[in-house]
Design an enzyme around this catalytic site. Structure first.
Site, PDB file in Angstrom:
ATOM      1  N   GLN A 320     -15.677   6.848  19.692  1.00 42.36           N
ATOM      2  CA  GLN A 320     -14.844   7.714  18.725  1.00 42.36           C
ATOM      3  C   GLN A 320     -15.069   8.216  17.617  1.00 42.36           C
ATOM      4  O   GLN A 320     -15.477   6.846  16.644  1.00 42.36           O
ATOM      5  CB  GLN A 320     -13.106   7.817  18.797  1.00 42.36           C
ATOM      6  N   GLY A 346      -3.319   3.582  -5.426  1.00 40.65           N
ATOM      7  CA  GLY A 346      -2.883   2.800  -6.528  1.00 40.65           C
ATOM      8  C   GLY A 346      -1.862   1.847  -5.790  1.00 40.65           C
ATOM      9  O   GLY A 346      -1.912   1.140  -5.518  1.00 40.65           O
ATOM     10  N   GLY A 347      -0.815   2.725  -6.099  1.00 36.96           N
ATOM     11  CA  GLY A 347       0.480   1.574  -6.171  1.00 36.96           C
ATOM     12  C   GLY A 347       0.651  -0.393  -6.939  1.00 36.96           C
ATOM     13  O   GLY A 347      -0.218   0.126  -8.048  1.00 36.96           O
ATOM     14  N   THR A 349      -0.459  -3.114  -6.749  1.00 37.98           N
ATOM     15  CA  THR A 349      -1.548  -3.862  -6.494  1.00 37.98           C
ATOM     16  C   THR A 349      -2.794  -3.277  -6.874  1.00 37.98           C
ATOM     17  O   THR A 349      -3.612  -3.958  -8.219  1.00 37.98           O
ATOM     18  CB  THR A 349      -1.700  -4.610  -5.235  1.00 37.98           C
ATOM     19  N   GLU A 389       1.777   2.409 -11.555  1.00 37.53           N
ATOM     20  CA  GLU A 389       2.585   1.665 -11.935  1.00 37.53           C
ATOM     21  C   GLU A 389       2.263   0.699 -12.950  1.00 37.53           C
ATOM     22  O   GLU A 389       1.203   0.512 -12.542  1.00 37.53           O
ATOM     23  CB  GLU A 389       2.702   1.314 -10.809  1.00 37.53           C
ATOM     24  N   THR A 456      13.976   4.403  -7.230  1.00 39.13           N
ATOM     25  CA  THR A 456      14.939   4.176  -7.835  1.00 39.13           C
ATOM     26  C   THR A 456      15.475   2.591  -6.996  1.00 39.13           C
ATOM     27  O   THR A 456      16.213   2.974  -6.104  1.00 39.13           O
ATOM     28  CB  THR A 456      16.185   5.263  -7.508  1.00 39.13           C
ATOM     29  N   TYR A 457      14.857   2.270  -7.250  1.00 38.59           N
ATOM     30  CA  TYR A 457      14.450   0.769  -6.926  1.00 38.59           C
ATOM     31  C   TYR A 457      13.866  -0.188  -7.183  1.00 38.59           C
ATOM     32  O   TYR A 457      12.900   0.277  -8.154  1.00 38.59           O
ATOM     33  CB  TYR A 457      14.430   0.883  -5.348  1.00 38.59           C
ATOM     34  N   ASP A 458      13.926  -1.352  -7.271  1.00 40.71           N
ATOM     35  CA  ASP A 458      13.626  -2.804  -7.918  1.00 40.71           C
ATOM     36  C   ASP A 458      14.087  -2.795  -9.082  1.00 40.71           C
ATOM     37  O   ASP A 458      13.331  -3.471  -9.733  1.00 40.71           O
ATOM     38  CB  ASP A 458      12.051  -2.212  -7.751  1.00 40.71           C
ATOM     39  N   TRP A 595      10.738   3.344   0.322  1.00 38.49           N
ATOM     40  CA  TRP A 595       9.904   2.944   1.133  1.00 38.49           C
ATOM     41  C   TRP A 595      10.342   1.405   1.879  1.00 38.49           C
ATOM     42  O   TRP A 595      11.339   1.546   1.900  1.00 38.49           O
ATOM     43  CB  TRP A 595       9.447   2.048  -0.057  1.00 38.49           C
TER      44      TRP A 595
END
Length: 615
Positions: A320, A346-347, A349, A389, A456-458, A595
């Protein structure tokens, strides 16, 4: 605003000062010099008598500290550029640049031992005098005019923004003798004097943008430099229309989730989430050698799926042309043609490669376009997402590419990908003064993106092993929050204040919790001994696990927290998400993102809460 006029001098004093009227243009301030040694025969003490915002009244008091009579006196001092004497009495005041001199007039030059005499003046500007000399010697009065003025307060942040009011907070100024109070300015006009670093403004107009600054005054009324400016828009105005087809409801799908988490594209179908989302960010592609590159070739396009694992119920074959997640996303889009898929690069890491890549933005954009539009999977993707980041700041690594690097990168991406593709970015939610959102030109870059995903977390977590415990995704500030500006409202307010419209901003939701162990206090703010155990990583756990293992015991700042045994967790629930979605609509935001999919329950209850809340 105070409307008190400048003090008027008696006629005979104004005549004596007629030659002393001078003005200078307003400019920046400089620090006052350190304390000077006492003069042998005289001292001079400065007092700010009054301040009405647009000007002030100052006074010098000369004292004969010697044993013989003075026949004349001469006081010299420096003002920073922007502060000037405009009129004076009881002395002849002249200037040379920013250096000022006050000389006695004929009737008050003689000063017996122990006697004092004063002269006054009106002025403009916010600076304090420095480098005082009396008859050529250094000044040393009871309140030393060469004490250092206060530092600049932190740039204000806003919370509790409503149609007609808001609350300002700022980092306190410092001073060697102590800060007495703060003057709060709106649009350049002083509106209040307060003793603590906060102020609640009211009586505002809905949908209106206001600019605030703050200055500090010390115990002898020296005024320090101004804080940075905050622009904030009250709610209730005309908001941007919703995007075509409704609000954004975006979820991240991770390529590594197909391993230990055993989470596949088909799970989006069986959970019901695929029917409730509008966008998928596929995470992550790598950034290395100045280029966009494959993140995990096996998971991305090589892994063979059996019939029962496949979205279309058809097994992959050995020959395939395209297999793996890319083919499964292709099949998903056939079933749900409204879903847009972006390839995210990205991210946390893999952000270390952006600094090199943006040295040649056009070449970087070309490499990303060539990869995303590879003929093998060009039909799978509807654009690109950049998760840097963080530009010109620190994440896992630190970047020093400059404030313009983000704007340059996004401009190059838009130029290459064109109007027919989506170009987006995940960005910091650091709403603190001088934080990550102030380190790069997010406003300049915004013109080239379809939307920003504001992470808007961490905000808080067990990387601070001893606590204090705090919700990792607070919607608003609260009493005792560990870091001012670390909340969703502060981030969105800061971004709007930079001129970025709400219709380009998505609120972020975490489908997981962050937690500590060794905690005895049920409410936030307790101490801990370290991170709580997690399935894949210490201090972090999926919502689907926490829902059963450590149910919520309270809420604070729009998010839930839980105390079970010695563990303390914070996470969002369907109820807190519903409230956050209501706030998202009130703020006129484009939508929400999360996330990531695998943290949800098998029936996708968190994705459902986002979907329902944005209807």
């Amino acid at each position: 605003m105070s409307t008190a006029p400048p003090r008027r001098a008696p006629l005979f004093r104004r005549v004596a000062a007629a030659l002393a009227v001078l003005t200078l243009p307003v400019a920046g301030l400089v620090a006052i010099a350190g304390p000077a040694e006492a003069a042998a025969s005289a001292t001079a003490t400065y007092t700010k008598v009054s301040d009405w915002g647009s000007g002030f009244e100052g006074k010098w008091t000369v004292k004969n500290t010697g044993t013989t009579t003075l026949s004349s006196w001469n006081v010299e001092w420096d003002y920073p550029a922007g502060t000037a004497v405009t009129s004076a009495w009881d002395a002849t005041v002249t200037s040379s640049g920013t250096h000022w001199t006050g000389k006695n007039v004929g009737w008050n030059g003689t000063l017996a031992p122990g006697a004092t005499v004063s002269f006054g003046f009106n002025g403009t500007g916010t600076g304090a005098p420095s480098g005082c000399k009396i008859n050529g010697g250094s000044c040393d009065g009871g309140t030393n005019p060469t004490d250092n003025p206060p530092s600049a307060p932190g740039t204000p942040t806003a919370s509790g923004v409503t149609d007609t009011g808001l609350t300002l907070g700022w980092a306190a100024a410092t001073d060697d003798k102590g800060v007495k109070n703060y003057d709060v300015f709106r649009g350049g006009a002083k509106i209040a004097t307060v003793t603590s670093p906060s102020y609640t403004d009211s009586g505002l107009t809905k949908g209106t943008t206001y600019t605030y600054t703050v200055t500090a005054r010390d115990t002898i009324d020296q005024t320090g430099p101004s804080s940075g400016a905050l622009s904030v828009t009250t709610t209730g105005g005309v908001v941007d229309p919703p995007p075509p087809g409704g609000p954004v409801k975006l979820g991240y799908f991770t390529n590594w989730g197909v391993y230990g988490r055993n989470y596949h594209v088909k799970n989006l179908v069986t959970s019901g989430s695929a029917a409730k989302i509008t966008h998928i960010n596929y995470a992550f592609g790598n950034v290395q050698g100045g280029k966009c590159t494959i993140g995990d070739s096996y998971a991305d396009y090589e892994k063979a799926y059996t019939a029962d694992q496949s979205v279309d119920g058809v097994a992959d074959t050995w020959d395939q042309p395209l297999r793996g997640n890319f083919n499964q996303l292709r099949e998903l889009k056939k079933k749900y043609p409204n879903i847009k898929v972006l390839w995210s690069f990205g991210g946390w890491t893999w952000s270390g490669g952006f600094g090199q890549a943006v040295q040649n933005p056009a070449a970087f954009a070309q490499s990303c376009y060539d990869l995303v539009e590879d003929p093998r999977w060009a039909d799978v993707f509807d654009g690109i997402d950049l998760d840097w980041e963080y530009p010109n700041a620190c994440g896992l690594t630190c970047d020093t590419s400059g404030t313009a690097s983000l704007k340059n990168m996004m401009q190059a991406m838009r130029t290459k990908f064109g109007a027919s593709n989506l170009v987006t970015a995940a960005i910091s939610a650091d709403g603190s003064n001088g934080g990550k959102l102030d380190a790069a030109d997010y406003a300049g870059a915004a013109q080239y993106v379809d939307f920003y995903n504001v992470m808007t977390y961490d905000f808080f977590g067990a990387w601070a092993a001893q606590g204090p415990t705090a919700p990792h995704s607070p919607l608003t500030s609260y009493s005792g929050i560990p870091t001012a500006g670390f909340n969703s409202e502060a981030a969105i307010t800061k971004l709007k204040g930079k001129g970025i419209t709400g219709s380009k901003l998505n609120l972020g939701i975490g489908f997981y919790g962050r937690g500590w162990t060794g905690v005895t206090q049920a409410t936030p703010g307790g101490t801990a001994t370290g991170p709580a155990a997690g399935t894949y990583e210490q201090g972090i756990e999926d919502y689907k696990v926490l829902k059963a293992s450590c149910p919520a015991t309270g809420t604070i700042a729009g998010t839930a927290y839980a105390k079970c045994g010695s563990n303390w967790w914070s996470y969002d629930t369907p109820a807190t998400i519903a409230a956050k979605m209501n706030w998202t609509k009130q703020q006129g935001l484009k939508g929400a993102f999360f996330w990531e999919f695998s943290g949800d329950t098998t029936n996708g209850e968190l994705a459902s809460a986002i979907h329902s809340g944005l209807q």
